[in-house]
Design an enzyme around this catalytic site. Sequence first.
Site, short mmCIF file in Angstrom:
data_model
loop_
_atom_site.label_atom_id
_atom_site.label_comp_id
_atom_site.label_asym_id
_atom_site.label_seq_id
_atom_site.Cartn_x
_atom_site.Cartn_y
_atom_site.Cartn_z
N LYS A 113 56.18 -1.39 -23.84
CA LYS A 113 57.55 -1.02 -23.52
C LYS A 113 57.67 -0.73 -22.03
O LYS A 113 56.83 -0.02 -21.46
CB LYS A 113 57.96 0.22 -24.31
CG LYS A 113 59.36 0.73 -23.96
CD LYS A 113 59.68 2.00 -24.74
CE LYS A 113 61.03 2.55 -24.34
NZ LYS A 113 61.37 3.80 -25.07
N LYS A 157 53.20 16.74 -25.78
CA LYS A 157 52.39 17.26 -24.68
C LYS A 157 51.70 18.57 -25.02
O LYS A 157 51.06 19.19 -24.17
CB LYS A 157 53.28 17.47 -23.43
CG LYS A 157 53.88 16.17 -22.90
CD LYS A 157 54.74 16.44 -21.68
CE LYS A 157 55.24 15.13 -21.06
NZ LYS A 157 56.10 14.37 -21.96
N LYS A 206 58.47 3.81 -16.64
CA LYS A 206 57.89 4.34 -15.41
C LYS A 206 56.54 4.98 -15.70
O LYS A 206 55.64 4.94 -14.87
CB LYS A 206 58.83 5.38 -14.78
CG LYS A 206 60.19 4.84 -14.38
CD LYS A 206 61.04 5.92 -13.73
CE LYS A 206 62.48 5.45 -13.54
NZ LYS A 206 63.25 5.48 -14.79
#
Length: 325
Positions: free
Chosen positions: A193, A113, A196
């Site tokens: 995969k 990130k 969420k």
Amino acid sequence: MARILTGIQSSGRPHLGNILGAIKPAIELSKNPQNESFFFIADLHSLTTLKNGVERAEYVRAIAATWLAFGFDYQKNVFWRQSRVQEHTELSWYLNCFTPFPMLANATSFKDKSEKLADVNAGLFTYPVLQAADILLYNANIIPVGKDQKQHLEMSKDIAHRFNILAGEDILVLPEPQIDERIMTIPGLDGQKMSKSYHNYIDIFLPENELKKITKKILSDSKQLEEPKDPDNDITFQLYSLVASQAEVETMRQNYLNGGYGYGHAKQALFECFLEVFAEPRRIFNYYMENTEELEGILVEGEAKAREIAQDTIGKVRKVLGFSS
């Protein structure tokens, strides 16, 4: 006896990928009388991404109910919420002061990130240190992890080693990762995969009508009903093969190869398999989600056991650092 420790973040309800890839294998390990299992809900870790307290509390209950639904014996083992044992955060601060900046800057949890630093909070940057505290508090020997967490486990060992050198004795147990190379990636609705983050997951605890709708959303190709189909490259078949019996899987395979069997038929079979295979876990899950006081009592009982061990470790650490006599 080996002490095994594992945790799962409370950033959402557990999905099929979590259950097959982490929860069920961990519970199987806990059934070995040679193992002592410490399983916790990492609700502090979820704060790096989830800020809504109402949602987090609901997810904590759902995760706890899932572990119980799949047969985790909370009486023989230790089962607790990370946030209810304050020694996690205390040890995390101590260990922060032994962790070099470059180590954290190279952590995948940060590097993934780092191109958008404005979106990176300090909690995400120091995430591996809290993870190390989670492990080292309980003198855990074995940590079951996926390949993506191996680096963090190595960091935990390095941090513990640094601390032990200062202490002049092995106060913190150096943990070892247990990586099961056999664990496969559980495909999501789109074939990626199940995650969420990708919004492609299957929640097997949904009401029947909602679970059926989700199952129908599984991606498939455009082959017509009468055409033969390739089972090994179809997401519905791949998921079915993970939950159905060997005989049922072989029957569906032949149906695909013979033709005259549509993807709608396969998805209906998968839905019915979900209901059959997970009937008892669904019942237990719903019971605990409706009986929250009983669920709370189980967690409080586990937290008392966890706190006793954590306090012993933190007492030794405080003494070495001069914070207690």
